[in-house]
Scaffold this active site. Structure first.
Site, PDB file in Angstrom:
ATOM      1  N   GLU A   3       0.976  -0.822  -0.499  1.00 14.64           N
ATOM      2  CA  GLU A   3      -0.321   0.133   0.069  1.00 14.64           C
ATOM      3  C   GLU A   3       0.536   1.152   0.154  1.00 14.64           C
ATOM      4  OE1 GLU A   3      -2.588   2.474   3.265  1.00 14.64           O
ATOM      5  OE2 GLU A   3      -2.233   0.469   3.256  1.00 14.64           O
TER       6      GLU A   3
ATOM      7  N   THR B  28      -4.416   6.128   2.534  1.00 13.88           N
ATOM      8  CA  THR B  28      -4.501   7.795   2.908  1.00 13.88           C
ATOM      9  C   THR B  28      -5.705   8.348   1.718  1.00 13.88           C
ATOM     10  OG1 THR B  28      -2.369   7.828   4.335  1.00 13.88           O
ATOM     11  CG2 THR B  28      -3.486  10.037   4.554  1.00 13.88           C
TER      12      THR B  28
ATOM     13  N   LYS C 252     -10.352  -1.104   8.245  1.00 14.14           N
ATOM     14  CA  LYS C 252      -9.412  -1.110   8.987  1.00 14.14           C
ATOM     15  C   LYS C 252      -9.697  -0.436   9.819  1.00 14.14           C
ATOM     16  CE  LYS C 252      -7.099   1.912   7.655  1.00 14.14           C
ATOM     17  NZ  LYS C 252      -6.039   2.961   6.894  1.00 14.14           N
TER      18      LYS C 252
END
Length: 214
Positions: free
Chosen positions: A45, A71, A131
């Site tokens: 990621e 993000t 998450k």
């Protein structure tokens, strides 16, 4: 109405580790991914906190690596990531506009959450997984507790995860864990020390394998 999620790459359920790269300089994103894959970490990621992140995604994706971007705060970023070749999106919190864009683009999205209410919101928005961040602030048992009311929801533990505690999160029901600077320190990335990254990835996955419950 709950939106049907786009599924995550099936290999994530097998590997159970995502390396989260936050670095001000990445000399070769494809070489970085190759080094991690050699150590057993095949899912990477990149993040929008990294300069020129879409170029890095494009370089790694063009070489066939399973890369996503984190993000992600806005729909426009989701669109940029998709155009660059990202295979999944990750947000730090519930972001409805990102979830909508992911659905439109046919990309799986891992929405960030912490509370039971946020987990439910993420599921309704069509998250492929939720998450839990910051996971270390609450410990592995928190994931077990969340699976009481949400037994079928895939959870990803992020924040403060290391080789010593990662297996505990998996043993308490996490689909996967996010590995940060312990595996991908910015200085090693900037130096292009791919051998060191392979060593770190292998140490992390080996510790994970040895600590998992059968």
């Amino acid at each position: 109405m709950t939106r049907t999620p786009t599924p995550l790459p099936p290999t994530l359920a097998t590997d159970q580790v995502i390396a989260v790269v936050r670095a001000p300089h990445i000399p070769d994103a494809a070489a970085l991914c190759a080094a991690l894959a050699e150590g057993g970490v095949r899912h990477v990621e990149f993040t929008f906190t990294t300069p020129d992140v879409t170029s890095h995604i494009g370089r790694a994706a063009s070489q066939g690596f399973e890369v996503g971007v984190g993000t992600v705060l806005r729909a426009s970023q989701a669109e940029q990531a998709a155009a660059a070749g990202a295979r999944f999106l990750v947000t730090p919190g519930c972001r409805p506009q990102v979830a909508e864009a992911a659905h439109r683009l046919g990309l799986p999205v891992v929405l960030g959450a912490l509370t039971p209410t946020e987990v439910a919101d993420a599921v309704d928005l069509g998250a492929a997984a939720v998450k839990i961040f910051p996971a270390a602030a609450f410990g592995p048992g928190y994931l077990r507790d969340l699976h009481g009311p949400y037994p079928g929801i895939p959870l990803v533990a992020s924040g403060g995860i290391n080789a010593a505690n990662a297996a505990a999160y998996l043993n308490h029901g996490a689909l996967a864990v996010c590995a940060g600077t312990e595996v991908v320190p910015p200085d090693a990335i900037a130096a292009g020390d791919w051998t060191e990254l392979t060593r770190r990835a292998r140490a992390f996955t080996t510790a994970l394998a040895h600590s998992r419950h059968p």
